[in-house]
Design an enzyme around this catalytic site. Structure first.
Site, PDB file in Angstrom:
ATOM      1  CE  LYS A   7       7.162   5.615  -9.955  1.00 22.67           C
ATOM      2  NZ  LYS A   7       5.788   5.524 -10.449  1.00 22.67           N
ATOM      3  CG  ASP A  44      -1.996   1.095   1.113  1.00 21.70           C
ATOM      4  OD1 ASP A  44      -2.563   1.246   0.005  1.00 21.70           O
ATOM      5  OD2 ASP A  44      -2.271   1.780   2.104  1.00 21.70           O
TER       6      ASP A  44
END
Length: 203
Positions: free
Chosen positions: A179, A73
């Protein structure tokens, strides 16, 4: 026989990222996604923290599939908003997953905040849970600031308005490899890999 591990996501980018990390560190583990197992009702993310939500999702996946499972999450915490939107990042505007509306609302809320006080961090908690009840969770963050206008077409969510510390390009202007190497999710999954190896007996 290869071990099987479920990544509780339908996001192909997340699957590819975890597979890359596991292939080099934990050979012989087949990583499945939610599209690879029979469907089950996914519990709402009701946790007050990223770690609680990651564990909730991983536990649900194990309960329904009996496979060891990884879940994560993540979201954006903004200093000037006392850490919000945080766990509400995906539904900040009231509609889950509406990236444009969420970003527009965030920028509106920060319109009067001067450039020196727009600090923020992407945070990701990643959890692994086994059918035997073992649980591990790690959390990592990626510091930066919120810029005033979206820039870049890569990534998703708040990436176009997040400028990582030390860079002149937003997260949405980075390549996938750049990234992966820096991001909160890349860091969290990399930290989780040795714990997965330990729990699956693959050290």
């Amino acid at each position: 026989m290869s071990a099987r591990l479920l990544l509780a996501t339908r996001n192909p980018g997340k699957l590819a990222e975890l597979r890359r990390l596991l292939d080099s560190a934990v050979p012989g583990v087949a990583v499945l996604g939610l599209r690879d197992v029979p469907g089950y009702p996914e519990a709402p993310e009701t946790g007050a923290t990223f770690a609680e939500n990651a564990l909730l999702k991983a536990r649900e996946a194990v309960r329904h599939t009996r496979l060891a499972a990884v879940a994560d999450d993540s979201g954006l915490t903004v200093d000037a908003l006392n850490g919000m939107p945080g766990v509400l990042s995906a539904r900040w505007s009231g509609r889950h997953g509406d990236d444009a509306a969420n970003t527009a609302l965030l920028l509106g809320q920060l319109a009067d905040v001067p450039d020196g006080r727009r600090g923020a961090a992407f945070v990701c908690a990643a959890a692994v849970v086994t059918p035997g009840g073992a649980e591990r969770v790690v959390e990592r963050s990626w510091r930066g600031e919120v810029v005033r206008e979206p820039r870049g077409a890569n990534g998703f969510g708040y990436d176009p308005v997040f400028l990582p510390d030390g860079l002149e390009r937003t997260a949405a202007e980075l390549t996938a490899a750049e990234k992966d190497a820096r991001s909160h999710r890349g860091q969290a999954l990399a930290a989780l890999v040795p714990l997965v190896a330990e729990l699956l007996g693959r050290r």
